[in-house]
Design an enzyme around this catalytic site. Structure first.
Site, short mmCIF file in Angstrom:
data_model
loop_
_atom_site.label_atom_id
_atom_site.label_comp_id
_atom_site.label_asym_id
_atom_site.label_seq_id
_atom_site.Cartn_x
_atom_site.Cartn_y
_atom_site.Cartn_z
N SER A 1 -47.95 -28.50 19.88
CA SER A 1 -48.16 -29.06 20.88
C SER A 1 -47.48 -28.38 22.27
CB SER A 1 -47.78 -30.44 21.15
OG SER A 1 -48.83 -31.10 20.19
N GLU B 1 0.63 -1.10 0.09
CA GLU B 1 -0.06 -0.15 0.11
C GLU B 1 0.83 1.35 0.03
OE1 GLU B 1 -3.31 0.43 -0.21
OE2 GLU B 1 -3.62 -1.71 -0.56
#
Length: 813
Positions: free
Chosen positions: A475, A197
């Site tokens: 249930s 970079e």
């Protein structure tokens, strides 16, 4: 005297020929040049003040401090407990602790292991309710903590709390980051970033003309598929942190000027640290991954200090285009880019040819996407943001020094993720589109959310099925029917109902004909215990009829469930609810009849440890302790003899209920924990698998982790309550035992005064007047509620990643 004589040349009265620059630079010209440059100087001075003020304001705001973030709940270490040396070391690593000799940042948590002695030195800035976590020394007998003392006082302790791991630093823009210090950045990572970079980062003053020229040259000569930019690391930090990313000339000029000013405010190490904590490095569902600390965890599942050379090169390479070089979607590109960074490091001289060849031959080694996407509880973080907004506390996400302490148990959370993924994998050989699951675990007394998994893969779907998937619970709703009936003393656990095919008539001659699962009927009288244990549908509707449908609806509402319409079908759980609502309702059973609200956070502290907000448990009494005790004892039936016997023997005190609608459910609890599991399709189509075969195995897998990490959440027995009478009864008839019956017996719990008086030899249902077929209630009812067929709830806005390029567009600066 002639003009060539020395005397003539030295005579000051004689005219001399001026140099060219002397003729060019005259006072008049200097004046007009200064006048022309004055506006430029004023503009530069003005923007110097503006940019300096902006920089100072950002830096004063402590935009990146290591203490900011959202934290899990502390781990509890008990002397003699099962949370042993191996688990503690794993936990410390997950919490970001490092071996004392490795810690570059002296404020970060450290530990020192010397044989069976472990010294734990917590972070310097980790407050716990206004005080720091203690330094402790633990001595082990094998793997078991045998002795705990506080350092340096040598005060003996029976238990201690360990500093919780950072889940993430999260802001309103849905950016996740884990702040790291410069000293904790591996040397190979610093070198990789600099090589690819900004090679002259430690030499230039914010802008680098030589680097710009090199980038222009390489853009004409290189053919690696991407463009190189001339921006320095300082300029990139300015673009991401101080400015917007639009590509205009004015922005580039601002970027360069601010970079020069910033270099006068911060050291190179501080700039590099800010850059490493700010840079965008990928997308995890709707969250953006920012900073190398978070990226190391996301891509490799490790702390940044442990990154290897090829891993560091990969992270440095992905800066230029996280979508384009995604290792999950484009592994070939990612590998090529990583090797390019390694080549740059070799060219600069950071690594040797041997190191280059070895690193280049290594695989990418990234963590599989499914495992990484759920690693830090993203569904829980989404829910936490909702809670903060509801409590008007979302402002704390903009406070960089705030510490948000949550209730999440990081070990149970990881176990829940694994249980869900493993459970779904066992259901189908290959991933079925739309098939998913959810798990929610609560502390039964405080409501603390200990684990929350809203789906199998957050990167694929951000729908939190725990909080947003409204489904028929089937249930698992039945206990509320029986609670209403027992609370009103309409039935007892020994009441007999006939298990037979039945049509219920109500209202204006309307009918409802439920079926048992598999349309199987014994055509015999069964007790309430048997009916609940075996999940008999017709008997449950009969019980609801006996107590009144409206009373059942009101009971469900008191428990915090959506109130169903007073139809017969309500007894079978046709009213939709979320897993979180079901879990909240079930807390009333082990919590002596008191419903507790789910709690996602405990307190919020500022950077100095001062208390900003404290969240206390919120409770609501819904039934008497006696009714809760009776129902809890009844709900042990499905585990011991009914539809959930697969879980029998997990722990001494365990109760719960399976549920099968279109989906599979299981709601289980111990004296201290409630856990609800849901399995189903997002488009609400039929699962075709019972709750006992779909949700229950996930619950069992999770409970094994509870026993391993948090045995304090189990217990040997459920609590007694005043007003409960314990009577041994014949299991088949529910009446007092007699040698003549020679049947199996059980200790049954009854509300005081409701225990049976007759023995099992008198078990004639008609003679006893038990409500096997109950007279219809004398009220007019609306038509039965039909099971809705709806699609899944809408997905939340996933948010736009900060990398605005389409993922297959080659990156550019």
């Amino acid at each position: 005297m002639t003009g060539n004589s020395p005397a003539f040349k030295n005579d000051p009265r004689v005219f001399r020929t001026k140099h060219w620059w002397q003729r060019l630079v005259t006072p008049r010209r200097v004046f007009f040049l200064a006048l022309a440059l004055l506006p430029v100087v004023i503009i530069l001075a003005y923007y110097y003040v503006v940019f300096s003020t902006m920089i100072d304001h950002k830096l004063r705001g402590e935009s990146f401090v290591r203490s900011s973030g959202i934290y899990a709940a502390p781990a509890r270490i008990i002397r003699g407990g099962p949370f042993g040396k191996a688990q503690i070391l794993e936990y410390l690593t997950r919490a970001g602790y490092v071996v004392q000799s490795q810690a570059g940042d002296t404020t970060r948590g450290r530990y020192l292991l010397d044989g069976n002695r472990l010294d734990i030195l917590p972070s310097a800035d980790a407050p716990l309710a206004g005080r720091n976590f203690p330094s402790v020394r633990i001595r082990f007998n094998g793997n078991t903590p045998a002795n705990i003392v506080e350092l340096p006082s040598q005060q003996p302790l029976t238990e201690c709390l360990l500093e919780p791991p950072l889940l993430t630093a999260l802001n309103k823009e849905r950016e996740k980051r884990k702040i790291v210090e410069f000293n904790d950045l591996p040397k190979v990572l610093v070198q990789a970033v600099v090589a690819v970079e900004d090679r002259r980062f430690f030499d230039h003053r914010g802008i680098d003309l030589r680097g710009l020229a090199r980038a222009i040259y390489r853009n004409f000569t290189d053919r690696d598929g991407g463009l190189q930019g001339g921006s320095t690391i300082t300029q990139q930090l300015v673009k991401n942190f101080f400015l917007t990313p639009e590509r205009t000339l004015s922005r580039k000029l601002k970027e360069a000027y601010i970079a020069i000013i910033l270099e006068t405010r911060l050291t190179k190490a501080q700039i590099f640290q800010m850059y490493c904590n700010e840079i965008y490095l990928g997308q995890d569902g709707s969250y953006s991954i920012n900073g190398f600390g978070e990226a190391a965890r996301f891509y490799f599942g490790k702390d940044i200090v442990h990154l290897s050379l090829p891993e560091a090169a990969f992270l440095a390479g992905v800066i230029r285009g996280p979508g384009y070089y995604s290792p999950f979607k484009h592994p070939e590109r990612a590998l090529e880019r990583r090797n390019k960074v390694l080549g740059d490091m070799l060219e600069v001289g950071f690594i040797t040819p041997a190191e280059y060849e070895k690193a280049k031959a290594a695989p990418l080694g990234v963590t599989p996407r499914r495992a990484s996407s759920n690693a830090d509880a993203p569904y829980y973080l989404d829910y936490l943001q909702t809670v903060l907004a509801e409590r008007k506390l979302d402002r704390v996400l903009s406070d960089p020094a705030a510490r948000i302490y949550t209730t999440l148990d990081i070990n149970l959370q990881q176990a829940a993720v694994e249980a869900v993924q493993k459970g779904l994998a066992n259901l189908v050989k290959k991933p079925a589109p739309g098939l998913d699951a959810a798990l929610i675990a609560l502390d039964a007394h405080t409501g603390d959310i200990l684990a929350m998994v809203g789906g199998r893969d957050y990167s694929q779907s951000q729908l939190n099925r725990v909080t947003d998937a409204r489904r028929q619970p089937g249930s698992v709703f039945k206990p509320f029917v029986y609670t209403a009936a027992i609370g009103e003393e309409v039935v007892t656990p020994s009441s007999l109902f006939k298990d037979e095919k039945r049509t219920f008539t109500y209202g204006n001659d309307q009918t409802y004909s439920p079926d048992n699962f598999g349309q199987a009927y014994s055509n015999q009288y069964v007790t309430v215990r048997t009916a609940l244990s075996k999940s008999l549908n017709v008997v449950t509707v009969s019980v609801a009829e006996a107590v009144g449908y409206d009373r059942v609806a009101r009971t469900a509402e008191r428990f915090g469930l959506p109130r169903p319409e007073a139809y017969p079908s309500l007894a079978l759980g046709t009213k939709e609810a979320t897993p979180l609502e079901v879990a909240r309702a079930y807390t009333a059973f082990p919590n002596r009849g008191v419903r507790v609200e789910p709690r996602a956070l405990t307190f919020i502290a500022d950077g100095k440890g001062n208390l900003v907000e404290k969240v206390e448990p919120q409770t609501t009494p819904v039934i008497s302790p006696a009714v809760a005790a009776v129902m809890t004892h009844l709900l042990r039936g499905p585990i011991e003899r009914g539809t959930a016997t697969k879980a029998n023997g997990l722990t001494k005190a365990l109760a719960g209920k399976t549920g099968t609608s279109r989906d599979g459910w299981f709601a289980g609890f111990t004296p201290h924990l409630v856990c609800v599991v849901y399995v189903g399709y997002d488009d609400n189509r039929q699962l075709g698998i019972t709750g006992g075969n779909s949700a229950l195995p996930i619950f069992i897998s999770f409970m094994r982790a509870v026993l391993k990490f948090r045995p304090d959440l189990t217990g040997d027995a459920f609590p007694d309550a005043e007003g409960v009478e314990k009577v041994t009864v014949d299991l088949q008839t529910g009446l007092l035992p007699s040698p003549a019956c020679q049947g199996e017996t059980i200790e049954e719990w009854f509300l005081a005064g409701t225990a049976p008086k007759k023995d099992c030899t008198q078990a004639d249902a008609a003679a006893m007047g038990t409500p096997g077929v109950v007279v219809e209630p004398d009220i007019q009812l609306p038509p039965p509620e039909l099971p809705p067929v709806t699609g899944p709830p809408p997905l939340p806005d996933a948010g736009r990643p900060r990398d605005r390029r389409p993922p297959d567009t080659p990156p550019r600066d």
